[in-house]
Design a protein around this motif. Structure first.
Motif, PDB file in Angstrom:
ATOM      1  N   LEU A   1      -6.735   8.414  -1.759  1.00 37.06           N
ATOM      2  CA  LEU A   1      -6.853   8.274  -0.308  1.00 37.06           C
ATOM      3  C   LEU A   1      -8.287   8.488   0.156  1.00 37.06           C
ATOM      4  O   LEU A   1      -8.779   7.776   1.038  1.00 37.06           O
ATOM      5  CB  LEU A   1      -5.912   9.254   0.384  1.00 37.06           C
ATOM      6  CG  LEU A   1      -4.407   8.970   0.235  1.00 37.06           C
ATOM      7  CD1 LEU A   1      -3.596  10.127   0.806  1.00 37.06           C
ATOM      8  CD2 LEU A   1      -4.042   7.668   0.939  1.00 37.06           C
ATOM      9  N   VAL A   2      -8.954   9.461  -0.430  1.00 34.50           N
ATOM     10  CA  VAL A   2     -10.349   9.734  -0.060  1.00 34.50           C
ATOM     11  C   VAL A   2     -11.231   8.541  -0.431  1.00 34.50           C
ATOM     12  O   VAL A   2     -12.096   8.122   0.358  1.00 34.50           O
ATOM     13  CB  VAL A   2     -10.839  11.026  -0.747  1.00 34.50           C
ATOM     14  CG1 VAL A   2     -12.351  11.179  -0.568  1.00 34.50           C
ATOM     15  CG2 VAL A   2     -10.108  12.235  -0.176  1.00 34.50           C
ATOM     16  N   LEU A  11       2.434   6.799  -6.662  1.00 32.30           N
ATOM     17  CA  LEU A  11       1.399   7.725  -7.116  1.00 32.30           C
ATOM     18  C   LEU A  11       1.815   9.165  -6.871  1.00 32.30           C
ATOM     19  O   LEU A  11       1.610  10.050  -7.717  1.00 32.30           O
ATOM     20  CB  LEU A  11       0.088   7.411  -6.394  1.00 32.30           C
ATOM     21  CG  LEU A  11      -1.194   7.976  -6.989  1.00 32.30           C
ATOM     22  CD1 LEU A  11      -1.392   7.477  -8.412  1.00 32.30           C
ATOM     23  CD2 LEU A  11      -2.389   7.570  -6.115  1.00 32.30           C
ATOM     24  N   ALA A  12       2.429   9.407  -5.720  1.00 27.54           N
ATOM     25  CA  ALA A  12       2.894  10.758  -5.406  1.00 27.54           C
ATOM     26  C   ALA A  12       3.998  11.209  -6.361  1.00 27.54           C
ATOM     27  O   ALA A  12       4.088  12.384  -6.711  1.00 27.54           O
ATOM     28  CB  ALA A  12       3.395  10.807  -3.960  1.00 27.54           C
ATOM     29  N   LEU A  13       4.824  10.253  -6.799  1.00 30.88           N
ATOM     30  CA  LEU A  13       5.927  10.602  -7.689  1.00 30.88           C
ATOM     31  C   LEU A  13       5.477  10.822  -9.128  1.00 30.88           C
ATOM     32  O   LEU A  13       5.976  11.729  -9.816  1.00 30.88           O
ATOM     33  CB  LEU A  13       6.985   9.495  -7.646  1.00 30.88           C
ATOM     34  CG  LEU A  13       7.769   9.349  -6.326  1.00 30.88           C
ATOM     35  CD1 LEU A  13       8.667   8.127  -6.377  1.00 30.88           C
ATOM     36  CD2 LEU A  13       8.583  10.615  -6.042  1.00 30.88           C
ATOM     37  N   PHE A  14       4.514  10.016  -9.583  1.00 29.23           N
ATOM     38  CA  PHE A  14       4.189  10.027 -11.006  1.00 29.23           C
ATOM     39  C   PHE A  14       2.843  10.675 -11.335  1.00 29.23           C
ATOM     40  O   PHE A  14       2.612  11.049 -12.489  1.00 29.23           O
ATOM     41  CB  PHE A  14       4.215   8.587 -11.548  1.00 29.23           C
ATOM     42  CG  PHE A  14       5.562   7.926 -11.441  1.00 29.23           C
ATOM     43  CD1 PHE A  14       6.595   8.303 -12.290  1.00 29.23           C
ATOM     44  CD2 PHE A  14       5.804   6.954 -10.484  1.00 29.23           C
ATOM     45  CE1 PHE A  14       7.846   7.702 -12.201  1.00 29.23           C
ATOM     46  CE2 PHE A  14       7.046   6.352 -10.379  1.00 29.23           C
ATOM     47  CZ  PHE A  14       8.078   6.730 -11.241  1.00 29.23           C
ATOM     48  N   ASP A  15       1.974  10.793 -10.354  1.00 38.96           N
ATOM     49  CA  ASP A  15       0.673  11.429 -10.616  1.00 38.96           C
ATOM     50  C   ASP A  15       0.144  12.023  -9.314  1.00 38.96           C
ATOM     51  O   ASP A  15      -0.873  11.584  -8.769  1.00 38.96           O
ATOM     52  CB  ASP A  15      -0.307  10.408 -11.183  1.00 38.96           C
ATOM     53  CG  ASP A  15      -1.557  11.069 -11.758  1.00 38.96           C
ATOM     54  OD1 ASP A  15      -1.641  12.313 -11.743  1.00 38.96           O
ATOM     55  OD2 ASP A  15      -2.455  10.333 -12.216  1.00 38.96           O
ATOM     56  N   LEU A  16       0.816  13.037  -8.835  1.00 37.08           N
ATOM     57  CA  LEU A  16       0.498  13.617  -7.528  1.00 37.08           C
ATOM     58  C   LEU A  16      -0.958  14.070  -7.409  1.00 37.08           C
ATOM     59  O   LEU A  16      -1.574  13.873  -6.348  1.00 37.08           O
ATOM     60  CB  LEU A  16       1.446  14.787  -7.241  1.00 37.08           C
ATOM     61  CG  LEU A  16       1.278  15.457  -5.870  1.00 37.08           C
ATOM     62  CD1 LEU A  16       1.471  14.440  -4.745  1.00 37.08           C
ATOM     63  CD2 LEU A  16       2.271  16.608  -5.725  1.00 37.08           C
ATOM     64  N   THR A  58       0.836  -1.207   0.000  1.00 36.39           N
ATOM     65  CA  THR A  58       0.000   0.000   0.000  1.00 36.39           C
ATOM     66  C   THR A  58       0.867   1.251   0.000  1.00 36.39           C
ATOM     67  O   THR A  58       0.635   2.198  -0.775  1.00 36.39           O
ATOM     68  CB  THR A  58      -0.924   0.012   1.228  1.00 36.39           C
ATOM     69  OG1 THR A  58      -1.742  -1.162   1.211  1.00 36.39           O
ATOM     70  CG2 THR A  58      -1.818   1.243   1.224  1.00 36.39           C
ATOM     71  N   LEU A  59       1.877   1.254   0.862  1.00 32.48           N
ATOM     72  CA  LEU A  59       2.769   2.405   0.941  1.00 32.48           C
ATOM     73  C   LEU A  59       3.514   2.600  -0.375  1.00 32.48           C
ATOM     74  O   LEU A  59       3.664   3.742  -0.865  1.00 32.48           O
ATOM     75  CB  LEU A  59       3.760   2.218   2.091  1.00 32.48           C
ATOM     76  CG  LEU A  59       4.763   3.361   2.320  1.00 32.48           C
ATOM     77  CD1 LEU A  59       4.027   4.667   2.625  1.00 32.48           C
ATOM     78  CD2 LEU A  59       5.728   3.011   3.448  1.00 32.48           C
ATOM     79  N   ALA A  60       3.979   1.504  -0.965  1.00 35.47           N
ATOM     80  CA  ALA A  60       4.709   1.604  -2.228  1.00 35.47           C
ATOM     81  C   ALA A  60       3.819   2.179  -3.334  1.00 35.47           C
ATOM     82  O   ALA A  60       4.262   3.016  -4.136  1.00 35.47           O
ATOM     83  CB  ALA A  60       5.232   0.227  -2.636  1.00 35.47           C
ATOM     84  N   ILE A  61       2.570   1.770  -3.361  1.00 33.55           N
ATOM     85  CA  ILE A  61       1.643   2.300  -4.367  1.00 33.55           C
ATOM     86  C   ILE A  61       1.430   3.796  -4.173  1.00 33.55           C
ATOM     87  O   ILE A  61       1.448   4.574  -5.135  1.00 33.55           O
ATOM     88  CB  ILE A  61       0.309   1.544  -4.296  1.00 33.55           C
ATOM     89  CG1 ILE A  61       0.480   0.110  -4.790  1.00 33.55           C
ATOM     90  CG2 ILE A  61      -0.764   2.268  -5.123  1.00 33.55           C
ATOM     91  CD1 ILE A  61      -0.742  -0.759  -4.566  1.00 33.55           C
TER      92      ILE A  61
END
Length: 344
Positions: A44-45, A32-37, A25-28
């Motif tokens: 998360l919502v 996501l934060a790196l490639f599609d912030l 989960t953390l890795a995903i």
């Protein structure tokens, strides 16, 4: 019974960090934060709302399993393997599809039964039904996919158990099922059960301190287990809804006829490790065009062949019996998918 419950682990073991669902989960989320912030917060919502919506079902599942474990209701399981062979198969399929105990607890019990000559048909019925449904799985499935789907899957679990059990009984004298045990079946079990399923249930478990402790630890273990896997599943579901084209899913697993159901079974068999996490994923696939029949064949084939369930069988029986186990699962999944497609 679901292979994925962790009812016999201690609380300290459950809280100990291990790479697994949380790490994925953390890795995903990091990726996501790196490639599609911009997509991070919506993901998360979505996962938070989904967990909140499922919370009542999680609570019911956790408390039900904790009560059954603390009261010692698993002792009733042994009664399924007494009496007439046909009755044994029916009872084994029923208890396999309804009991809340993990495969590693069942390994020493099944090994002992096989060693003393219990009919392989009854054992096969239990093994096929047990990974597919239990109280926790029913609660999560009904909360996400609806009561109809959960009831249909329960009936499919029991039906597949009886299908495999009676199939083995009819072919019991053939070379396929002769001498089914490995030379030295592992009877210790990963749950450390020394005398499995002995004694009588104590329904008022709260009157004994040791049973209250079992209830508390079991409830905490299962709550943590369900939350971590469902969190991962809801994050993946959000990503699927965002990035996987609906027309692609509809093109592969949509439409009518046998092919989507067959593909659902063939994809489901190797596709997932955890039946709980599969429920939100199937929900996303349905939203993108997967047929009801393919969804049913996917969860049935995947549940029986998931790694914990498959290892439990592989550890005790010879490869030809294991192959029959997988064969019954795939055929049963396709039949269940066809029947559900017809009535859904």
């Amino acid at each position: 019974m679901a292979d994925t419950t962790q009812t016999s682990q201690t609380l300290s073991a459950a809280l100990r960090w291990r790479p697994g669902a949380w790490a994925f989960t953390l890795a995903i989320l990091v990726a996501l934060a790196l490639f599609d912030l911009p997509q991070l917060v919506p993901t998360l919502v979505f996962a938070g709302k989904a967990l909140a919506g499922t919370a009542p079902f999680i609570a019911f599942a956790v408390l039900a399993v904790a009560y059954l474990k603390a009261s010692g209701a698993e002792t009733l399981l042994a009664r399924a393997f007494e009496g007439n062979p046909a009755r044994m198969i029916v009872m084994a399929a029923l208890l396999g599809g309804l009991s809340p105990f993990c495969s590693c607890e069942v390994i020493p019990f099944i090994a002992a039964l096989l060693a003393v000559g219990a009919p392989l048909g009854a054992v096969m019925a239990f093994w096929l039904a047990s990974p597919l449904m239990d109280p926790a799985m029913f609660a999560i499935t009904s909360g996400t996919l609806g009561w109809d789907f959960a009831i249909a899957k329960t009936l499919a679990a029991v039906g597949i158990g009886m299908f495999g059990g009676f199939g083995v009984m009819l072919a019991a004298n053939t070379p396929l099922f002769a001498d089914p045990l490995r030379e030295r079946p592992a009877v210790g079990g990963c749950c450390g059960v020394r005398k499995p399923f002995s004694g009588q249930p104590v329904w008022r478990f709260w009157q004994e301190g040791a049973r209250r402790e079992v209830f508390r630890d079991t409830a905490m273990d299962n709550a943590l287990f369900l939350i971590k896997w469902l969190t991962l599943a809801y994050v993946v579901e959000a990503l699927m809804l965002t990035y996987v084209p609906a027309d692609w899913i509809a093109g592969v697993l949509g439409g009518t006829g046998l092919m989507p159901i067959l593909l659902g079974a063939l994809v489901g068999a190797p596709a997932y490790l955890n039946g709980y996490a599969a429920v939100p994923l199937v929900d996303a696939l349905l939203a993108q065009g997967m047929t009801q029949g393919a969804a049913m064949s996917f969860v049935i084939a995947g549940g029986v062949s998931c790694i914990p369930a498959a290892i439990a069988v592989w550890a005790l029986v010879k490869p030809r019996v294991f192959a029959a186990y997988i064969g019954f699962a795939l055929i049963g999944a396709i039949i269940a998918g066809l029947l559900w497609q017809a009535v859904a």
